[in-house]
Design an enzyme around this catalytic site. Structure first.
Site, PDB file in Angstrom:
ATOM      1  N   ASP A 177      -9.419   6.304  -8.024  1.00  0.00           N
ATOM      2  CA  ASP A 177     -10.163   5.838  -6.947  1.00  0.00           C
ATOM      3  C   ASP A 177     -11.074   4.650  -7.136  1.00  0.00           C
ATOM      4  OD1 ASP A 177     -10.984   5.953  -4.339  1.00  0.00           O
ATOM      5  OD2 ASP A 177     -12.391   7.722  -4.543  1.00  0.00           O
ATOM      6  N   LYS A 196      -3.035  12.897  -0.700  1.00  0.00           N
ATOM      7  CA  LYS A 196      -4.545  13.120  -0.710  1.00  0.00           C
ATOM      8  C   LYS A 196      -5.191  14.363  -0.777  1.00  0.00           C
ATOM      9  CE  LYS A 196      -6.815   9.195   0.450  1.00  0.00           C
ATOM     10  NZ  LYS A 196      -6.796   8.630   1.448  1.00  0.00           N
ATOM     11  N   GLU A 221       1.203  11.006 -10.648  1.00  0.00           N
ATOM     12  CA  GLU A 221       0.315  10.266 -11.232  1.00  0.00           C
ATOM     13  C   GLU A 221      -1.108  10.396 -10.434  1.00  0.00           C
ATOM     14  OE1 GLU A 221       1.110   6.087 -11.141  1.00  0.00           O
ATOM     15  OE2 GLU A 221       2.919   6.467 -11.661  1.00  0.00           O
ATOM     16  N   CYS A 249     -43.696  36.966   7.304  1.00  0.00           N
ATOM     17  CA  CYS A 249     -44.772  37.741   7.395  1.00  0.00           C
ATOM     18  C   CYS A 249     -45.898  37.031   7.851  1.00  0.00           C
ATOM     19  CB  CYS A 249     -45.050  38.194   5.816  1.00  0.00           C
ATOM     20  SG  CYS A 249     -45.903  37.170   4.738  1.00  0.00           S
ATOM     21  N   CYS A 270     -45.859  31.611   6.569  1.00  0.00           N
ATOM     22  CA  CYS A 270     -44.521  32.272   6.190  1.00  0.00           C
ATOM     23  C   CYS A 270     -44.161  32.783   7.490  1.00  0.00           C
ATOM     24  CB  CYS A 270     -44.763  33.631   5.183  1.00  0.00           C
ATOM     25  SG  CYS A 270     -43.311  34.247   5.098  1.00  0.00           S
ATOM     26  N   CYS A 287     -44.772  31.284   0.007  1.00  0.00           N
ATOM     27  CA  CYS A 287     -45.737  32.334   0.733  1.00  0.00           C
ATOM     28  C   CYS A 287     -46.315  33.191  -0.229  1.00  0.00           C
ATOM     29  CB  CYS A 287     -44.772  33.105   1.579  1.00  0.00           C
ATOM     30  SG  CYS A 287     -45.358  34.783   1.950  1.00  0.00           S
ATOM     31  N   TYR A 325      -0.638   1.027 -13.240  1.00  0.00           N
ATOM     32  CA  TYR A 325       0.495   2.059 -12.746  1.00  0.00           C
ATOM     33  C   TYR A 325       1.551   1.521 -12.246  1.00  0.00           C
ATOM     34  CZ  TYR A 325      -2.161   0.364  -8.194  1.00  0.00           C
ATOM     35  OH  TYR A 325      -2.664  -0.191  -7.320  1.00  0.00           O
ATOM     36  N   SER A 377       0.922  -1.084  -0.103  1.00  0.00           N
ATOM     37  CA  SER A 377      -0.039   0.062  -0.091  1.00  0.00           C
ATOM     38  C   SER A 377       0.881   1.258   0.102  1.00  0.00           C
ATOM     39  CB  SER A 377      -0.932  -0.159   1.364  1.00  0.00           C
ATOM     40  OG  SER A 377      -1.586   1.181   1.340  1.00  0.00           O
ATOM     41  N   LEU A 378       0.301   2.448   0.144  1.00  0.00           N
ATOM     42  CA  LEU A 378       1.120   3.637   0.099  1.00  0.00           C
ATOM     43  C   LEU A 378       0.919   4.461   1.563  1.00  0.00           C
ATOM     44  CD1 LEU A 378       0.619   4.954  -3.270  1.00  0.00           C
ATOM     45  CD2 LEU A 378       2.620   4.233  -2.757  1.00  0.00           C
ATOM     46  N   LYS A 423      -4.109   9.569  -8.293  1.00  0.00           N
ATOM     47  CA  LYS A 423      -4.504   8.314  -7.454  1.00  0.00           C
ATOM     48  C   LYS A 423      -5.964   7.929  -7.975  1.00  0.00           C
ATOM     49  CE  LYS A 423      -4.377   6.686  -2.819  1.00  0.00           C
ATOM     50  NZ  LYS A 423      -5.511   6.128  -2.865  1.00  0.00           N
ATOM     51  N   CYS A 452     -44.931  40.659   1.905  1.00  0.00           N
ATOM     52  CA  CYS A 452     -44.011  40.189   2.791  1.00  0.00           C
ATOM     53  C   CYS A 452     -42.687  40.684   2.748  1.00  0.00           C
ATOM     54  CB  CYS A 452     -43.797  38.559   2.237  1.00  0.00           C
ATOM     55  SG  CYS A 452     -42.556  37.689   3.043  1.00  0.00           S
TER      56      CYS A 452
HETATM   57  S1  IVH Z   1       1.331   2.789  -6.539  1.00  0.00           S
HETATM   58  C1  IVH Z   1       3.658  -0.025  -4.220  1.00  0.00           C
HETATM   59  N1  IVH Z   1      -0.054   4.390  -8.238  1.00  0.00           N
HETATM   60  O1  IVH Z   1      -3.981   3.824  -3.964  1.00  0.00           O
HETATM   61  C2  IVH Z   1       2.637   0.892  -4.304  1.00  0.00           C
HETATM   62  N2  IVH Z   1      -1.458   3.018  -6.385  1.00  0.00           N
HETATM   63  O2  IVH Z   1      -2.450   2.562  -1.143  1.00  0.00           O
HETATM   64  C3  IVH Z   1       1.538   0.539  -5.243  1.00  0.00           C
HETATM   65  N3  IVH Z   1      -3.842   3.831  -6.330  1.00  0.00           N
HETATM   66  O3  IVH Z   1      -4.816   0.694  -3.354  1.00  0.00           O
HETATM   67  C4  IVH Z   1       0.498   1.647  -5.629  1.00  0.00           C
HETATM   68  N4  IVH Z   1      -3.875   4.982  -8.186  1.00  0.00           N
HETATM   69  O4  IVH Z   1      -4.567   0.629  -5.797  1.00  0.00           O
HETATM   70  C5  IVH Z   1      -0.203   3.531  -7.178  1.00  0.00           C
HETATM   71  N5  IVH Z   1      -1.138   5.760  -9.652  1.00  0.00           N
HETATM   72  C6  IVH Z   1      -1.543   4.834  -8.622  1.00  0.00           C
HETATM   73  C7  IVH Z   1      -2.624   4.582  -7.982  1.00  0.00           C
HETATM   74  C8  IVH Z   1      -2.516   3.782  -6.935  1.00  0.00           C
HETATM   75  C9  IVH Z   1      -4.495   4.509  -7.303  1.00  0.00           C
HETATM   76  C10 IVH Z   1      -4.310   3.088  -5.283  1.00  0.00           C
HETATM   77  C11 IVH Z   1      -3.739   1.673  -5.135  1.00  0.00           C
HETATM   78  C12 IVH Z   1      -3.554   1.324  -3.600  1.00  0.00           C
HETATM   79  C13 IVH Z   1      -3.849   2.631  -3.143  1.00  0.00           C
HETATM   80  C14 IVH Z   1      -2.420   3.025  -2.546  1.00  0.00           C
END
Ligand code: IVH
Length: 769
Positions: free
Chosen positions: A121, A321, A117, A418, A415, A433, A232, A84-85, A119, A439
């Site tokens: 969703d 974020k 890049e 008034c 109202c 009204c 990505y 994750s990030l 992020k 009014c």
């Molecule tokens: S890189 C090791 N790049 O964001 C890093 N993640 O916790 C791998 N996400 O659920 C993630 N856009 O699915 C990366 N351009 C992007 C992204 C991205 C969305 C999501 C990813 C993960 C969360 C990061």
């Protein structure tokens, strides 16, 4: 200071709460709280765990990466864990990240190259290709064990089932995001509405829809909802040597036919990151998919090993974020505002909360239907959403947070200003009204509209002055403005913010028409598309402008400096200011015919309709005596506007006002339009320049803020043709709740679809032009 016992109690509660939220999010695709709320609680838990490391709960969500996966999808073990990030939420934290990276590499931050890049969703997906053929697709699950969704992923049209080109690796793993485009999200919900009727369980947002769709056990169900994938990350590649930057690796993936987001860029140092972030934040609303931030990655892959990893996240990448668009707050009270045409609008007074970088303390509840739809009560915890410049909306009630002390919202029976009776027309969502200009609220709104800058443009008559003039009996209708003398104006003492209002239960301060003061803040339309009300706390710059205006009208005698708050206390209109106001009133006698018609404030007669009428009729009396058939014979005048125009001029009271305005030498004094007040060319250009002009628009579904007929009239007012059926000639479909087959057709034909949020944003912008 809290005690250790209290802190431990809080920790345990947070763990239980976060685990419940995680289950709702990951396993049920049905979260009850916005992400921001989860993030806030998660951060708080991490803070406490840092303070009491020995008391970290064994089931703390900080130990794991995500949900455990649905039992009914096959498990898949990732060869390389799906990480994750870490997140940053502001510029200081971003700067810490960049310095950490630069420090770890012993370089100046300006020398470090990053890839930036969007992020996306949605949810992460790993794709494995063997000899160019897609053999596995898996979700992240808990990072180590995910779910095998190969069959489901194969239904995603932009995922290649086999790779193209002549440099095909013998083994390739790419990771990316599965998400839903806005138009596909609308279409997915529409599918459920049709299938399940009123009982339909709709997806709350495109991300939940994407997760729900991909994790269907029956791939045929996935196929019914359109998903999109963007790669990505190239995780592993055998048989072809990979380039040594992240960017080039993505380009290599793209050359094999894998979809890569087109917004990805690279550049050096924090300056580049800041610029990219600001640019994407600005353009975010124009994208046809949701992003919740920006991901920065060190571009050189050789440096990744140098930097390494921290627990579950790499040190070479971070997610920045965007401020959350949804927040939870408490609804403290509901006030009822009275607009220019008498429309009563319930406005939620909220416990102030920061949403997407702005403090929100009010949100419109639109009308009685919307209150019922939301099922909202006073003291409820509510989810507030504010996307971009869109006015804040109450999205839903957090029913789990109810304590039993919530009270029903009681709509007034007369109202609130008034005391006149209220009425509701069968084809309208709003309650009005019946007091008309007797009014005070309606009178004030109609005068504010008359003097506003797109109407008669009379300077210096702000809403506080107007309110005082009404109280003093100087103005009882718009024509009285032209009988004001210098003495009259000088005698006006303004109401100040500090004074309590006249005992009205309604907030007199917020009964603001579309005059200069409300233009400064982000405002929303009242249901009749006429009055405006402030939805946000006034931004600092707007507050200053407002104060300057007050200072200007207060004139030199007040002795106040031109400044901020102090000027608001000014009381009397000074001689100099009064002379200016009088000159501006005088000047307004020669405003063009189109502005005169618009200024009258006829319901559903916006600037465009006023312009059409001004160009059609040579004579005000001809317009006043036109019947519905005559009006309907004019191109672009719709039924609703025609009816309102006829009703307006039929009113004896309005005829007297118009006669008196002519006596004050407006429209050249005779009603036959002389050259000097012919429709204004500059106005014509400005009015034409709106996104609805000359567009064929179809309305479908129910809007929370207004009835279809009302919207139809507003759009016609902007020069649109509102049609009943979708065809290749349709430019735009505006889709509300429970939109019907028209939406399907629009999606099929690739016609632009707009939701209520976006519509309100554009209407709001047009109003404050
Ligand atoms: S890189 C090791 N790049 O964001 C890093 N993640 O916790 C791998 N996400 O659920 C993630 N856009 O699915 C990366 N351009 C992007 C992204 C991205 C969305 C999501 C990813 C993960 C969360 C990061």
């Amino acid at each position: 200071m809290t005690t250790r016992t209290e802190d431990l109690k809080e920790m345990k509660e947070l763990v239980a709460l976060l685990n419940r939220y995680a289950d709702e999010y990951y396993n049920q695709d049905n979260p009850s709280v916005p992400d921001a709320e989860y993030d806030r609680l998660y951060r708080r838990l991490k803070e406490l765990e840092k303070q009491y490391p020995e008391d970290v709960q064994p089931d703390s969500p900080t130990h794991r990466v995500g949900g455990s996966g649905k039992a009914d999808l096959e498990k898949f073990e990732h060869k390389i864990p799906m990480l994750s990030l870490d997140n940053v939420f502001n510029d200081d934290e971003l700067s810490d990240f960049v310095n950490r990276v630069a420090g770890g590499l012993s370089r100046d931050e300006r020398e470090v190259e990053f890839c930036a890049e969007p992020k996306l969703d949605g949810l992460a997906l790993s794709l494995i290709y063997q000899n160019g053929v897609l053999i596995t697709a898996a979700t992240r699950g808990n990072g180590r064990i995910g779910e095998n969704v190969t069959a489901q992923a194969k239904t995603i049209k932009n995922i290649p089932l086999s790779l193209k080109g002549d440099r095909i690796p013998s083994y390739l793993e790419v990771r990316g995001e599965v998400f839903m485009l806005h138009k596909d999200f609308e279409a997915a919900n529409e599918f459920f509405r049709k299938r399940d009727g009123v009982k339909a369980k709709l997806y709350a947002n495109p991300r939940n829809a994407a997760a729900g769709a991909l994790r269907q056990t029956d791939p045929a169900e996935t196929a019914k909802r359109k998903l999109t994938f963007n790669a990505y990350f190239v995780t592993e590649c055998v048989g072809v040597e990979l380039p040594d930057t992240h960017y080039d690796r993505l380009m290599f993936a793209a050359s094999l036919g894998l979809p890569v987001n087109r917004e990805i860029k690279f550049g050096k140092g924090i300056a580049f990151l800041r610029e990219y972030f600001a640019d994407m934040q600005n353009r975010r609303m124009d994208l046809d998919y949701d992003i919740d931030g920006i991901v920065y990655k060190v571009n050189s892959t050789a440096l990744w090993d140098v930097l390494g990893f921290v627990s579950r996240a790499p040190r070479f990448a971070i997610a920045h974020k965007f401020p959350a668009q949804e927040q939870i707050t408490t609804l403290n009270a509901v006030d009822f505002q009275v607009g220019r045409t008498g429309a009563i609008t319930p406005v939620a007074r909220l416990e102030p909360v920061q949403v997407a970088g702005v403090t929100v303390s009010n949100a419109t509840l639109h009308n009685v239907d919307e209150i019922e739809r939301l099922g909202v009560k006073i003291h409820d915890r509510v989810v507030i959403r504010r996307a971009g410049d869109v006015i804040p909306q109450v999205m839903r009630v957090v029913t789990e947070a109810r304590t039993g002390n919530e009270k029903d919202i009681v709509f007034p029976t007369c109202c609130p200003v008034c005391g006149s009776a209220l009425e509701r027309m069968p084809d309208e969502a709003v309650i009005r009204c019946t007091g008309g200009l007797s009014c005070k609220a309606q009178l004030k709104e109609s005068i504010c509209h008359f003097v506003s800058n797109k109407a008669m443009d009379i300077r210096g008559l702000g809403d506080r002055n107007i309110e005082s003039m009404i109280d003093l009996g100087l103005i009882n209708a718009v024509n009285d403005i032209y009988h004001l003398t210098l003495e009259d104006i000088k005698n006006v003492s303004q109401k100040t913010d500090d004074e309590p209002n006249d005992g009205d239960s309604v907030n007199a301060d917020s009964v603001n028409a579309g005059d200069a003061s409300s233009e400064d803040s982000v405002s929303g339309q009242t249901p009749d598309g006429t009055g405006m009300f402030d939805m946000f706390d006034m931004p600092a710059s707007a507050e200053k402008k407002e104060a300057e205006k007050a200072a200007e009208t207060a004139g030199d005698e007040s002795g106040e400096e031109n400044g901020t708050r102090r000027a608001k206390k000014a009381k009397i209109i000074g001689e100099k200011a009064a002379v200016k106001i009088l000159a501006s009133i005088d000047d307004s006698r020669t405003r063009p015919f189109n502005r005169f018609i618009y200024a009258l404030g006829i319901r559903e007669v916006g600037e465009n309709t006023a312009m059409i009428l001004a160009r059609e009729f040579e004579n005000i009396y001809e317009l006043m005596s036109a019947d519905t058939d005559r009006l309907l014979s004019i191109k672009d005048i719709g039924e609703v506007s025609a009816r309102h125009i006829v009703n307006f001029f039929r009113e004896k009271h309005n005829q007297i006002i118009i006669d008196d305005l002519l006596k004050s030498q407006l429209l050249g004094g005779s009603g036959v339009i002389p050259q000097k007040v012919k429709p204004d060319e500059a106005d014509l250009e400005r009015i034409k320049d709106n996104p609805f002009n000359h567009k064929t628009i179809v309305l479908t579904g129910t809007l929370a803020s207004m009835k279809r007929d009302e919207l139809k009239a507003i759009l016609q007012g902007y020069g649109a043709t509102v049609s009943g059926s979708v065809s290749a000639k349709t430019h735009l479909v505006i889709a509300g709740e429970a939109a019907g087959s028209k939406l399907d057709k629009a999606v099929k034909l690739g016609v632009q679809v707009m939701g209520e949020d976006e519509l309100l944003k554009i209407l709001g912008e047009l109003e404050s032009l």
